[in-house]
Design an enzyme around this catalytic site. Structure first.
Site, short mmCIF file in Angstrom:
data_model
loop_
_atom_site.label_atom_id
_atom_site.label_comp_id
_atom_site.label_asym_id
_atom_site.label_seq_id
_atom_site.Cartn_x
_atom_site.Cartn_y
_atom_site.Cartn_z
CB CYS A 2 -4.14 31.57 20.88
SG CYS A 2 -5.87 31.15 20.86
NE ARG A 27 1.26 29.09 22.26
CZ ARG A 27 1.58 29.19 23.54
NH1 ARG A 27 2.75 28.82 23.94
NH2 ARG A 27 0.73 29.67 24.41
CD1 TRP A 74 -6.09 24.48 19.01
CD2 TRP A 74 -7.08 24.88 20.97
NE1 TRP A 74 -6.44 23.27 19.57
CE2 TRP A 74 -7.04 23.49 20.76
CE3 TRP A 74 -7.66 25.36 22.14
CZ2 TRP A 74 -7.56 22.58 21.68
CZ3 TRP A 74 -8.18 24.46 23.05
CH2 TRP A 74 -8.12 23.09 22.80
CG ASN A 100 -3.12 32.26 24.66
OD1 ASN A 100 -4.11 31.52 24.74
ND2 ASN A 100 -1.92 31.88 25.05
N GLY A 101 -6.27 33.24 25.70
CA GLY A 101 -6.92 33.14 27.01
C GLY A 101 -8.42 33.15 26.84
CD GLU A 484 2.97 9.42 28.43
OE1 GLU A 484 1.94 9.82 29.00
OE2 GLU A 484 3.58 10.10 27.59
CE LYS A 488 2.65 10.93 24.39
NZ LYS A 488 3.01 11.70 25.53
CD GLU A 491 -0.75 13.30 23.51
OE1 GLU A 491 0.09 12.44 23.87
OE2 GLU A 491 -0.59 14.50 23.68
CG HIS A 508 -11.84 -6.01 38.83
ND1 HIS A 508 -12.50 -6.80 39.75
CD2 HIS A 508 -10.52 -6.09 39.16
CE1 HIS A 508 -11.63 -7.31 40.61
NE2 HIS A 508 -10.41 -6.89 40.26
CE LYS A 607 4.94 20.45 23.96
NZ LYS A 607 4.97 19.00 24.22
#
Ligand code: F6R
Length: 612
Positions: A2, A27, A74, A100-101, A484, A488, A491, A508, A607
């Site tokens: 948020c 965010r 969010w 926010n939280g 990574e 990426k 995402e 494996h 974010k």
């Protein structure tokens, strides 16, 4: 997560709040709202979806006023609906709060408040705060009611309150979630992050946990949750709004990819001197590192991309500084009962400095007597303030949700740290040390050169835009690069499932999925395991997988193994993860573009992950 904004001043507040909220879009959010105070009392507007929906609503029904709060939500507790969007009001409608939280004890508080006759409109945890303050207001003045209500909360919060009882002031506080104050001339701001206030002021006050602020146009009055006055002066932010805008690029992600020669230069700035054959940090960090250089163990904690940087750091520090390193996902570290003591140093790697799991990890480390070093991008963030020493990456604001320049800055900081410790621990001979330092100094130019493969990467990416499954494979230093690269891609292109593996692990299990046309991105730059990677490519080709290979310039041998070949400048293996990050980032960007994805704000992602 948020985004919170607040404004007190002379300007029309709706405009200021919208402009500030736009700077926090990175965010991640699924609804937005604002509350403004005027002659009608507290007016609230909310909309599900993007900020434009809220802006259109306000255009149709303008709100007049000079004091207000705004929010991008969010969803955590309750669906992304208008009712659940912030601001939330109390029963009287005189109080409006943005948060926010996560309030962990909201269910029990809500039950108590309902028992006392309060009516709730939303499913959120936030609404309890408004009703708690309302309850306290029956016996206390506004500021005290706010403070006392906050003392009843368990969990994390950054909150801003607008109240008809104090129409020229806002009230704010934080505990575990970020909140800053922007101090302008005859105006003042609350925000979750600095870019939201940069268009108006560069003077910023970073709040500590359990601090409360009463904000008026004259500025902030800070106190503790216990009501004790706190004296703190604002600091000046050394980057401006232009740095937080797109600068002609189609997306922030692309802009940030292209910024990497400069951002890496900034990470190295004033720290690396080839002439003097020296790596140096500020005095405090250096004292900390000198102590670390005689220690026996380092534990790296981080999340997501920063965790991948930590994995590369493990290869660097073990090979050249001969320092044993463990790397933990911060979300696992805090629950696995790690054995730490004053002989252990914990290194937290974080772009935002606000990631809840990493923050909890460093708190746990400190409780157990360990010292904490942070590699962090955001000056004044929670982790930067709680760590014993900080190595700032100085990459500037990273706005795109997918981390790019912060990652290469973290790797650059790890390279500096490694070479600093390598000298003190005599982990590497002087000639090799010098070679590595010289190469590190050339890194901005090497990245510049690497960026020239953008058109080639775009072509390959467009060719691979339709498959829905990808593997990314690498070994040693570039095993984390494979992780990574896959992160990426998934995402920014949520239509695609991408997995990163250590190439030697294929046999494996994962190899069973490979069949005709399955795309595999190999990182096969020069390294001591180059021949082994070639064998892995052969294994994949035998099963008719399609190989996109990232190799070193001038590698003639690799050509016959690659369906598509991308080459990057030759470097030592030590620095290769920084260089191969560029084609991996561009590949994800252009595959996502070809699929029409929302690149800068992928759905379901935030974010800064300030909740657990
Ligand atoms: C990936 C990404 C996330 C972050 C992670 C940690 O592109 O952005 O995986 O890397 O949430 O965030 P920080 O570095 O802010 O602690």
């Amino acid at each position: 997560m948020c985004g919170i904004v607040g404004y007190v001043g002379r300007r029309q507040v709706a405009e200021v709040l919208l402009e500030s909220l736009r700077c926090l879009e990175y965010r991640g959010y699924d609804s937005a709202g604002m509350a403004v105070i005027n002659s009608k009392g507290v007016e609230v507007h909310k909309r599900v979806g993007k900020l434009n929906a809220l802006a259109d609503a306000i255009k149709r029904h303008p709100i007049i006023g000079h004091v207000g709060v705004g929010h991008t939500r969010w969803a955590t507790h309750g669906e992304p609906t208008e009712l659940n969007a912030h601001p939330h009001t109390d029963c009287t409608g005189d109080l409006a709060i943005v948060h926010n939280g996560i309030i962990e004890n909201y269910a029990e508080l809500k039950e108590r408040l309902v028992g006392r006759g309060h009516t709730f409109k939303s499913q959120t945890d936030t609404e309890v705060i408004a009703h708690l303050i309302e309850e306290r207001l029956k016996r206390h003045p506004m500021g005290e009611a706010f403070r006392l209500a906050l003392k009843e909360l368990r969990g994390s919060y950054a909150v801003c309150l607008l109240s008809a009882h104090e129409p020229r002031r806002l009230f704010g506080a934080r505990s575990g979630s970020p909140l800053i104050v922007g101090v302008g001339k005859g105006e003042a701001f609350f925000a979750s992050d600095v870019p939201a206030v940069l268009a108006r002021t560069r003077r910023v006050l970073y709040l500590n946990d359990e601090e409360v602020v009463v904000l008026s146009a004259e500025g902030p009055k800070v106190m503790t949750l216990e009501g004790q006055a706190v004296t703190r002066r604002p600091s000046t932010v050394n980057w401006n709004i232009a740095a937080a805008r797109k600068g002609g690029f189609a997306h922030f992600m692309l802009k940030e990819i292209h910024e990497q020669p400069r951002t890496v230069e900034q990470t190295l700035f004033n720290r690396l001197s080839v002439e003097r054959r020296q790596i140096a940090f500020d005095r405090h960090t250096q004292t900390f590192l000198n102590r670390l250089s005689v220690q026996e163990k380092l534990v790296i904690i981080a999340c997501g991309t920063a965790y991948h940087a930590g994995l590369v750091g493990q290869y660097m520090l073990e090979e050249f500084a001969r320092l044993p390193v463990d790397v933990d996902l911060a979300s696992e570290f805090r629950y696995r009962g790690p054995m730490l003591d004053k002989h252990t140093t914990v290194l937290a790697i974080t772009q935002s400095g606000e990631t809840a799991d990493t923050l909890a990890g460093i708190r746990l480390a400190k409780e157990q007597g360990a010292k904490v070093l942070a590699i962090c991008n955001v000056v004044g963030s929670s982790i930067a303030r709680e760590a014993d020493a900080v190595l700032y990456t100085h990459a500037g604001p990273e706005i795109a949700v997918a981390s790019t320049k912060a990652y290469t800055a973290q790797l650059t900081a790890l390279a500096l740290l490694t070479l600093y410790l390598a000298k003190r621990r005599r982990g590497v001979g002087p000639a090799r040390w010098r070679e590595l330092v010289e190469e590190l100094a050339r890194l901005p130019q090497i990245i510049e050169q690497t960026l020239r493969i953008e058109p080639a990467v775009k072509l390959v990416a467009e060719q691979y835009a339709s498959p829905r499954n990808f593997y990314f494979l690498g070994r040693r230093y570039n095993f984390p690069s494979a992780l990574e690269g896959a992160l990426k891609l998934k995402e920014v292109c949520p239509l695609i499932h991408a997995e990163g593996y250590a190439a030697g692990e294929m046999k494996h299990g994962p190899i069973s999925l490979i069949h005709n046309g399955w795309p595999i991105v190999f990182v096969a730059t020069h390294s001591p395991v180059y021949d082994k990677i070639i064998s892995n490519i052969e294994e994949v080709r035998a099963r008719k997988g399609e190989c996109v290979v990232i190799a070193s310039d001038g590698d003639a041998r690799i050509k016959r193994y690659a369906d598509s070949l991308l080459t990057v400048p030759q470097t030592s293996e030590f620095l290769s993860p920084i260089v191969v990050a560029i084609p991996l980032q561009l590949f994800a960007y252009y595959v996502a573009g070809a699929n029409g994805c929302d690149i800068d704000q992928p759905p379901n992602l935030a974010k800064s992950v300030t909740v657990e």
